[in-house]
Design a protein around this motif. Structure first.
Motif, mmCIF file in Angstrom:
data_model
loop_
_atom_site.group_PDB
_atom_site.id
_atom_site.type_symbol
_atom_site.label_atom_id
_atom_site.label_comp_id
_atom_site.label_asym_id
_atom_site.label_seq_id
_atom_site.Cartn_x
_atom_site.Cartn_y
_atom_site.Cartn_z
ATOM 1 N N LEU A 22 0.833 -1.207 0.000
ATOM 2 C CA LEU A 22 0.000 0.000 0.000
ATOM 3 C C LEU A 22 0.866 1.256 0.000
ATOM 4 O O LEU A 22 0.427 2.320 -0.416
ATOM 5 C CB LEU A 22 -0.922 0.005 1.229
ATOM 6 N N LEU A 23 2.085 1.084 0.470
ATOM 7 C CA LEU A 23 3.054 2.189 0.495
ATOM 8 C C LEU A 23 4.445 1.568 0.481
ATOM 9 O O LEU A 23 4.688 0.589 1.198
ATOM 10 C CB LEU A 23 2.877 3.022 1.774
ATOM 11 N N ALA A 27 12.420 3.812 3.579
ATOM 12 C CA ALA A 27 12.422 3.652 5.028
ATOM 13 C C ALA A 27 11.309 2.759 5.547
ATOM 14 O O ALA A 27 11.430 2.158 6.616
ATOM 15 C CB ALA A 27 12.322 5.020 5.702
ATOM 16 N N VAL A 28 10.232 2.693 4.803
ATOM 17 C CA VAL A 28 9.057 2.010 5.348
ATOM 18 C C VAL A 28 8.246 1.373 4.216
ATOM 19 O O VAL A 28 8.223 1.880 3.090
ATOM 20 C CB VAL A 28 8.188 3.008 6.164
ATOM 21 N N VAL A 30 4.313 -0.417 3.811
ATOM 22 C CA VAL A 30 3.028 -0.778 4.416
ATOM 23 C C VAL A 30 2.381 -1.800 3.491
ATOM 24 O O VAL A 30 2.251 -1.558 2.287
ATOM 25 C CB VAL A 30 2.115 0.458 4.588
ATOM 26 N N TRP A 53 5.778 -4.068 12.426
ATOM 27 C CA TRP A 53 4.663 -3.751 13.323
ATOM 28 C C TRP A 53 3.410 -4.183 12.581
ATOM 29 O O TRP A 53 3.176 -3.732 11.458
ATOM 30 C CB TRP A 53 4.651 -2.246 13.618
ATOM 31 N N ILE A 55 -0.875 -5.355 12.610
ATOM 32 C CA ILE A 55 -2.173 -5.294 13.276
ATOM 33 C C ILE A 55 -3.166 -6.125 12.467
ATOM 34 O O ILE A 55 -3.140 -6.108 11.236
ATOM 35 C CB ILE A 55 -2.641 -3.824 13.437
ATOM 36 N N ASN A 81 4.474 -5.800 17.834
ATOM 37 C CA ASN A 81 5.708 -5.350 17.202
ATOM 38 C C ASN A 81 6.706 -6.504 17.211
ATOM 39 O O ASN A 81 6.989 -7.080 18.258
ATOM 40 C CB ASN A 81 6.281 -4.153 17.974
ATOM 41 N N LEU A 102 -2.579 -5.495 8.495
ATOM 42 C CA LEU A 102 -1.832 -4.337 8.014
ATOM 43 C C LEU A 102 -0.449 -4.419 8.653
ATOM 44 O O LEU A 102 -0.318 -4.395 9.879
ATOM 45 C CB LEU A 102 -2.546 -3.047 8.443
ATOM 46 N N VAL A 104 3.500 -2.963 8.885
ATOM 47 C CA VAL A 104 4.422 -1.858 8.638
ATOM 48 C C VAL A 104 5.833 -2.399 8.850
ATOM 49 O O VAL A 104 6.206 -2.750 9.977
ATOM 50 C CB VAL A 104 4.162 -0.673 9.593
ATOM 51 N N TYR A 106 9.827 -1.695 8.841
ATOM 52 C CA TYR A 106 10.656 -0.494 9.035
ATOM 53 C C TYR A 106 12.048 -0.868 9.507
ATOM 54 O O TYR A 106 12.294 -2.002 9.847
ATOM 55 C CB TYR A 106 9.976 0.451 10.036
#
Lengths: 106, 106
Positions: A22-23, A27-28, A30, A53, A55, A81, A102, A104, A106
């Motif tokens: 989604l992103l 650096a990150v 998603v 991380w 959820i 996490n 979802l 993340v 990182y």
């Protein structure tokens, strides 16, 4: 600006677990994950270079961490996490409904 | 490992919008926001140094972007990516129920 709905566009059949960025930047990242009864293969452990991380937004899942006696049950809204190189596996996801994650990285 | 539930621990009264870091590192910050009818003050625009990827997990909200005729309506599952220094404001959130946002600043 990129927009969308994380619960949309799930096909009727999900033979393989779905993964969708989604992103994505340096650096990150998603990611949406959709599981429907999927689990990690026997003996498989995730051992990731990046922290995660994550959820659960819908559905139910169970994670197991290497060396921990008890599994971690996750339902809607539960987050955890997972530091890089923390060996873990998806032991169970609800076979009767979509589990939407979802994540993340990182 | 930090665990929790993003829908938990919302007080009965929410006089001010709630902001809570769920994850904070140098590269990324994950924040829970709980609104209950809150909106940005008249004439106020967010103008952030970091990019923000944000999703509404519960409730309803309306964002306005500077220079755009139409507001953006967000309901459960809707996400949007807001590049740094994109001026925007929260024009409306549901006054009758909690709106729970998950924001990733990167």
């Amino acid at each position: 600006m990129n927009t969308g709905n994380i619960f949309a566009d799930v096909p009727g059949q999900v033979p393989d677990e779905l993964f969708e960025d989604l992103l994505k930047t340096g650096a990150v990242r998603v990611e949406r994950i959709v599981s429907r009864g999927h689990r990690s293969p026997d003996g498989f452990w995730y051992d990731q270079d990046r922290n995660e991380w994550v959820i659960v937004l819908k559905g139910r899942a169970r994670l197991r961490f290497d060396g921990q006696a008890d599994a971690v049950e996750l339902g809607a809204g539960d987050y955890i996490n997972i530091p890089a190189h923390t060996r873990h596996r998806v032991e169970w996801t609800d076979p009767a409904a979509d589990t939407v994650w979802l994540a993340v990285y990182y």
